[in-house]
Scaffold this motif. Structure first.
Motif, PDB file in Angstrom:
ATOM      1  N   THR A   1       0.836  -1.203   0.000  1.00 26.28           N
ATOM      2  CA  THR A   1       0.000   0.000   0.000  1.00 26.28           C
ATOM      3  C   THR A   1       0.868   1.249   0.000  1.00 26.28           C
ATOM      4  OG1 THR A   1      -1.758  -1.162   1.178  1.00 26.28           O
ATOM      5  CG2 THR A   1      -1.797   1.250   1.262  1.00 26.28           C
ATOM      6  N   LYS A   2       1.910   1.230   0.812  1.00 25.74           N
ATOM      7  CA  LYS A   2       2.785   2.403   0.928  1.00 25.74           C
ATOM      8  C   LYS A   2       3.975   2.346  -0.026  1.00 25.74           C
ATOM      9  CE  LYS A   2       1.738   3.876   5.631  1.00 25.74           C
ATOM     10  NZ  LYS A   2       0.436   3.227   5.689  1.00 25.74           N
ATOM     11  N   LYS A   3       4.099   1.227  -0.763  1.00 30.58           N
ATOM     12  CA  LYS A   3       5.227   1.041  -1.681  1.00 30.58           C
ATOM     13  C   LYS A   3       6.561   1.214  -0.944  1.00 30.58           C
ATOM     14  CE  LYS A   3       2.775   2.391  -5.900  1.00 30.58           C
ATOM     15  NZ  LYS A   3       1.436   2.412  -5.303  1.00 30.58           N
ATOM     16  N   ASP A   4       6.671   0.516   0.185  1.00 29.20           N
ATOM     17  CA  ASP A   4       7.874   0.593   1.010  1.00 29.20           C
ATOM     18  C   ASP A   4       8.211  -0.811   1.502  1.00 29.20           C
ATOM     19  OD1 ASP A   4      10.019   1.698   2.298  1.00 29.20           O
ATOM     20  OD2 ASP A   4       8.840   3.096   3.522  1.00 29.20           O
ATOM     21  N   SER A   5       9.436  -1.000   2.006  1.00 25.45           N
ATOM     22  CA  SER A   5       9.828  -2.309   2.532  1.00 25.45           C
ATOM     23  C   SER A   5      10.690  -2.117   3.769  1.00 25.45           C
ATOM     24  CB  SER A   5      10.584  -3.118   1.474  1.00 25.45           C
ATOM     25  OG  SER A   5      11.790  -2.468   1.110  1.00 25.45           O
ATOM     26  N   TYR A   6      10.749  -3.169   4.599  1.00 28.85           N
ATOM     27  CA  TYR A   6      11.431  -3.087   5.887  1.00 28.85           C
ATOM     28  C   TYR A   6      12.187  -4.392   6.139  1.00 28.85           C
ATOM     29  CZ  TYR A   6       7.598   0.276   6.139  1.00 28.85           C
ATOM     30  OH  TYR A   6       6.699   1.272   5.852  1.00 28.85           O
ATOM     31  N   ASP A   7      13.472  -4.276   6.420  1.00 25.47           N
ATOM     32  CA  ASP A   7      14.282  -5.429   6.808  1.00 25.47           C
ATOM     33  C   ASP A   7      14.319  -5.486   8.332  1.00 25.47           C
ATOM     34  OD1 ASP A   7      15.281  -6.399   4.188  1.00 25.47           O
ATOM     35  OD2 ASP A   7      16.113  -4.373   4.089  1.00 25.47           O
ATOM     36  N   LEU A   8      13.872  -6.589   8.893  1.00 24.59           N
ATOM     37  CA  LEU A   8      13.734  -6.703  10.344  1.00 24.59           C
ATOM     38  C   LEU A   8      14.582  -7.845  10.883  1.00 24.59           C
ATOM     39  CD1 LEU A   8       9.833  -6.351  10.632  1.00 24.59           C
ATOM     40  CD2 LEU A   8      11.554  -4.532  10.688  1.00 24.59           C
ATOM     41  N   VAL A   9      15.262  -7.576  12.003  1.00 28.68           N
ATOM     42  CA  VAL A   9      16.051  -8.592  12.707  1.00 28.68           C
ATOM     43  C   VAL A   9      15.738  -8.493  14.197  1.00 28.68           C
ATOM     44  CG1 VAL A   9      17.902  -8.642  10.989  1.00 28.68           C
ATOM     45  CG2 VAL A   9      18.017  -7.008  12.878  1.00 28.68           C
ATOM     46  N   ASP A  10      16.488  -9.234  15.007  1.00 22.58           N
ATOM     47  CA  ASP A  10      16.244  -9.304  16.444  1.00 22.58           C
ATOM     48  C   ASP A  10      16.031  -7.920  17.055  1.00 22.58           C
ATOM     49  OD1 ASP A  10      17.232 -11.717  15.618  1.00 22.58           O
ATOM     50  OD2 ASP A  10      18.508 -12.048  17.355  1.00 22.58           O
ATOM     51  N   GLY A  11      14.916  -7.753  17.764  1.00 20.61           N
ATOM     52  CA  GLY A  11      14.650  -6.516  18.485  1.00 20.61           C
ATOM     53  C   GLY A  11      13.965  -5.436  17.681  1.00 20.61           C
ATOM     54  N   ASP A  12      13.809  -5.621  16.368  1.00 19.94           N
ATOM     55  CA  ASP A  12      13.188  -4.579  15.546  1.00 19.94           C
ATOM     56  C   ASP A  12      11.670  -4.543  15.746  1.00 19.94           C
ATOM     57  OD1 ASP A  12      15.543  -3.682  14.519  1.00 19.94           O
ATOM     58  OD2 ASP A  12      15.398  -4.784  12.630  1.00 19.94           O
ATOM     59  N   PHE A  13      11.120  -3.333  15.584  1.00 19.56           N
ATOM     60  CA  PHE A  13       9.680  -3.090  15.761  1.00 19.56           C
ATOM     61  C   PHE A  13       9.101  -2.558  14.457  1.00 19.56           C
ATOM     62  CE2 PHE A  13       6.430   0.163  16.365  1.00 19.56           C
ATOM     63  CZ  PHE A  13       5.455  -0.527  17.078  1.00 19.56           C
ATOM     64  N   LEU A  14       7.871  -2.959  14.165  1.00 19.42           N
ATOM     65  CA  LEU A  14       7.180  -2.436  12.981  1.00 19.42           C
ATOM     66  C   LEU A  14       5.690  -2.330  13.276  1.00 19.42           C
ATOM     67  CD1 LEU A  14       7.285  -1.623   9.955  1.00 19.42           C
ATOM     68  CD2 LEU A  14       6.804  -4.029   9.420  1.00 19.42           C
ATOM     69  N   PHE A  15       5.119  -1.181  12.908  1.00 15.43           N
ATOM     70  CA  PHE A  15       3.664  -1.011  12.969  1.00 15.43           C
ATOM     71  C   PHE A  15       3.117  -1.004  11.554  1.00 15.43           C
ATOM     72  CE2 PHE A  15      -0.040   1.873  12.705  1.00 15.43           C
ATOM     73  CZ  PHE A  15      -0.940   1.107  13.443  1.00 15.43           C
ATOM     74  N   THR A  16       2.090  -1.814  11.318  1.00 10.84           N
ATOM     75  CA  THR A  16       1.416  -1.852  10.023  1.00 10.84           C
ATOM     76  C   THR A  16      -0.017  -1.364  10.217  1.00 10.84           C
ATOM     77  OG1 THR A  16       2.762  -3.732   9.302  1.00 10.84           O
ATOM     78  CG2 THR A  16       0.718  -3.299   8.083  1.00 10.84           C
ATOM     79  N   PRO A  17      -0.409  -0.272   9.572  1.00  9.66           N
ATOM     80  CA  PRO A  17      -1.755   0.279   9.772  1.00  9.66           C
ATOM     81  C   PRO A  17      -2.854  -0.645   9.254  1.00  9.66           C
ATOM     82  CG  PRO A  17      -0.269   1.920   8.825  1.00  9.66           C
ATOM     83  CD  PRO A  17       0.431   0.600   8.735  1.00  9.66           C
TER      84      PRO A  17
END
Length: 312
Positions: free
Chosen positions: A248-264
């Motif tokens: 939806t936002k045309k974005d990407s996120y690389d996540l590893v130990d301890g990372d936080f992400l909010f998805t609306p």
């Protein structure tokens, strides 16, 4: 008096400790067991402690030519700050002493080689007596803690082995067990997980309903096809590695130990797991899921994007 030993002493203080440091340095320069006193001056308490401790740590315990043993004296307002920082250096055993008895105990039991003093609470004559006792007491000697009598055989045996074991700790030779104290990690112990049927490789355990909280894990190589939820969600990666594409936002996120992400709420997103991954997730309401593509389409899209990124 340890008449068969000669000492090389490094000394430093902060502004609160300078007057007492100067008095102790003057006293030590007249001490019959002291060969040399190097006054390293005045600095912030942690810098003063570092200058002394680094010199003590780097100087050989026994110089064959001069038979000098390196010791240190550090002084700040309380004596606590310099002791804490000096003890960051391997081979340094710093103790704050408020009395001669403290000095005898810490020499006998801890092989203290850096003496920490309070420039506010300790008068110069008391500091001189502390320094004298500290220099006069060999490791494992009778002390107030032993009732001024020789240590019992079992304690003596412990003290005999202590220096080598203490020296090994910074190298990791004496492992210190670290309990698993993370609340979320403890929460998952003993959990029974249920497969996420529409997403092969995934398992989930719901720990609270509406708003829904869950502990989720996916095997390496798994893919979540593009999907969305009625409610937004917070996610914390406990361990592993994953990539989230928010279409939806045309974005990407690389996540590893301890990372936080909010998805609306309503945002369409797909996921690829590069390692076995575990995460904690909390939705703003009840959990639901609506697929926006099938698994084959997701795999093809991810392979195409990752291939383009690597030039393959």
């Amino acid at each position: 008096m340890a008449a068969d030993r000669r000492f090389k002493i490094f000394a430093a203080a902060d502004g609160f400790g300078q007057p007492l440091k100067d008095a102790v340095v003057a006293h030590l320069r007249t001490h019959p067991a002291v060969a040399e006193v190097l006054d390293l001056g005045v600095d912030k308490y942690y810098a003063a402690a570092a200058s002394v401790a680094s010199n003590v740590a780097e100087t050989s315990d026994s110089d064959a030519e001069h038979a000098l043993e390196a010791r240190g004296v550090v002084v700040c307002g309380t004596g606590a700050g310099v002791a804490i920082f000096a003890n960051k250096y391997p081979g340094v055993y710093a103790t704050h002493c408020a009395s001669a008895a403290d000095a005898v105990n810490t020499r006998s039991i801890n092989a203290c080689n850096v003496l920490a003093l309070s420039g506010i609470a300790t008068p110069p004559d008391v500091a001189a007596a502390i320094a004298d006792a500290w220099l006069a007491t060999p490791f494992r000697a009778p002390c107030p803690a032993s009732g001024d009598a020789p240590w019992p055989e079992d304690i003596q045996s412990f003290l005999d082995s202590a220096p080598a074991e203490m020296a090994a700790i910074p190298e990791g030779s004496v492992p210190v067990p670290v309990p698993e104290s993370c609340a979320i990690c403890c929460l998952r112990k003993g959990m029974e997980f249920e497969p996420v049927g529409i997403m092969p490789g995934g398992e989930m355990r719901i720990v609270r309903e509406s708003p829904t909280s869950a502990y989720v894990r996916f095997k390496a190589g798994s893919v979540e096809p593009a999907h969305h939820h009625t409610f937004g969600h917070d996610l914390v990666v406990i361990k592993g590695k994953k990539k989230v594409w928010n279409l939806t936002k045309k974005d990407s996120y690389d996540l590893v130990d301890g990372d936080f992400l909010f998805t609306p709420a309503g945002d369409v997103h797909r996921v690829k797991y590069f390692e076995d991954t575990e995460f904690f997730i909390r939705w703003d309401g009840h959990w639901d899921i609506f697929l926006d593509e099938d698994l084959d389409t997701a795999h093809n899209a991810i392979d195409a994007e990752l291939g383009a990124a690597t030039g393959k």
